[in-house]
Each structure stands twice: as C-alpha cells, then as structure tokens.
Write a protein that holds these residues in place. Sequence first.
Motif, short mmCIF file in Angstrom:
data_model
loop_
_atom_site.label_atom_id
_atom_site.label_comp_id
_atom_site.label_asym_id
_atom_site.label_seq_id
_atom_site.Cartn_x
_atom_site.Cartn_y
_atom_site.Cartn_z
N GLN A 41 0.73 -1.26 -0.08
CA GLN A 41 -0.02 0.13 0.01
C GLN A 41 0.90 1.21 0.19
N PRO A 42 0.88 2.15 -0.99
CA PRO A 42 1.42 3.26 -0.86
C PRO A 42 1.30 4.16 0.38
N ASP A 43 2.21 4.67 0.69
CA ASP A 43 2.15 5.68 2.03
C ASP A 43 1.49 7.16 1.40
N TYR A 44 2.03 7.72 0.46
CA TYR A 44 1.77 8.95 0.20
C TYR A 44 0.77 9.18 -0.89
N ALA A 45 1.01 8.03 -2.19
CA ALA A 45 0.42 8.32 -3.49
C ALA A 45 -1.02 7.83 -3.49
N ARG A 46 -2.00 8.72 -4.18
CA ARG A 46 -3.34 8.46 -4.16
C ARG A 46 -3.69 8.58 -5.36
N SER A 47 -4.77 7.96 -5.63
CA SER A 47 -5.64 8.12 -7.20
C SER A 47 -6.08 9.61 -7.20
N SER A 48 -5.79 10.07 -8.67
CA SER A 48 -6.16 11.44 -8.70
C SER A 48 -7.63 11.21 -9.37
N SER A 49 -8.18 10.34 -9.66
CA SER A 49 -9.57 10.30 -10.24
C SER A 49 -10.61 9.84 -9.44
#
Length: 298
Positions: free
Chosen positions: A290-298
């Motif tokens: 699970q990424p710590d900082y990256a989130r989906s932009s959609s």
Amino acid sequence: MSTNDTPEESGAGAEGRPPQPAPAPQPPQAPAPPQPAPAAQGPAPEPVQTSADGPPAPPEETGRQRLAAGLWPPRVSRAQLIVALLLFVLGLGLAIQVRSNSDSSALRGARQEDLVRILDELDGRTKRLEDEKQRLEDQRRELESSSNQAEEARKQTVEKERQLGILAGTVAAQGPGITLKITDPTGQVESDQLLDTLQELRAAGAEAIQINGVRVVAGSYFSDENGGVAIDGKKITQPYEFRVIGKPQDLEPALNIPGGVVQTLEKEQATVAVTRSAKIVVDALRAAKQPDYARSSS
C-alpha cells in the motif's frame, strides 16, 4: 776625339776651361734599425671595394647569412595565417575521426549471423511497440463505439488490473519464454552482472521474471552479501536460474550478441545455458504494498 789619345793630349785640349773641384766625400750613414715582425693575426680582412663615385661598398653577405635573414624574423601575411588556421582545423578533425574509428566496437568483429540476429531483435522490438499502439487504438475505438460504454470500461479495467498484477508480481503468470541457468564454480559472478542480465532481458521484451524463487519487479534491487548475491534482501545461491516469460525468438538472441551477457559471464569462468520453452510458469508472488503517500487522482 779618338780613344787612342794620350792624357797629355787630353789635358792640352782642355786648357781653355778652368779645372773642376773634386766632390766632397759623403759621411757614412748608419744602417736602419730592423723593423719588428708583425704579430700573428687572423685572416686578413677582405679588401673594401671602393668606388670612385661614392662611399666604400659594404662587404658581400654569405649564403648562410642571407638564409638566416630570410627566415628570421618571420614575415607572415594574413593569407598565410588563414591557411595555417584551416590546416589546423583539418588536422584536428582528422585526429578526432581516427580516434573515433579506432575505438573498440563489439560489433566490428561480429559474424554475419550475429548481425542478422541483432537486426531481428530490433525488428521485434519495433513490432511490439506497433502492436501496443494498435491495441490502444482498438480500445479507444471500442469505447467510442460501444452502446454500453460503462460495461466496456469495466471489462477493460479488469484486464488492465490483471496486466498490472503481472507486472507488479502480485499474480502468477505463464506463457512462452526461456530458462537461463548460470553456474559459477569459481564464485566470480557478482550482483552487478546478474543485474546486467536482468536489464538485457527486459530490453528484449521480458514480461515476467523469477530468479531462484524470487519474483523480480521494477523495484527489485541486487546486492552482494557474504560472498553471494541477494535480491530484495533475500540471499540466493547458485546455480542462478532465471525463468523468463516473453518471446523466445527475441530473448535468446539478446543474450548471445557479441560482447553480451553470455560472453561476459563466460569470461568469469561461468557456465551459461539457455533453453527455450513453450510454457514457462512464474509463480513466485510479492505482497501488494500500500503506498504511503500516493493516491489516485481520479
């Protein structure tokens, strides 16, 4: 008067002239003192030619003096400077060309079949890119022409998720490919050489790779550890076995090009065996992170 006349007759004939007095005796002259001999000197100077109409002419220069006077100081014209500059630039260019031509090239001594194999590999890469472009264009047309765009988008999303799972190593994969086995009896093969092998396989179109039970993905790293090699912190032992899914006709020639992976490993006294197969199974998995900082932009 006859020469036979006596003195008396001579005196009788001269009675009419008075007698001439006898000349006075001259005192003896002292001899002139001897002149000292001239001291020894060098060669006599050349006689100065004189002219009746003007000052004496300077001595004539020798050939060596005329040559020295013509060479120094140098008399350089603008045209000569331009020619010298052009010759310098030309010489510099020739030196660079000779140096570039003298550089060692792995393909210079390659055989004809090796060159043909390299060209086939380049053609294969070009074809894969064209196929990917065509596939994306087909997906775009399907989305534009589908009556149920939501359902079509869902299908494409599922397919994309499966593809990304293979690339991320979270799902198993199977397909045609090769098996690469490296045996290193002398222990000279290090992590950087295994990494070069991995990069060559990826450049040839490898889609899924597993080395000794460790799934290799984009974020994998290699390191030397206690006389061996570790992948992502997990130590592996030889023989090093690569299971690679991809087009065998592209993968195997990429390893055997002149100066490539196989020749480099064989210089380290390692044994390399490449086997093509119609079905290669890559079943080692990695946990989804699970990424710590990256989130989906959609």
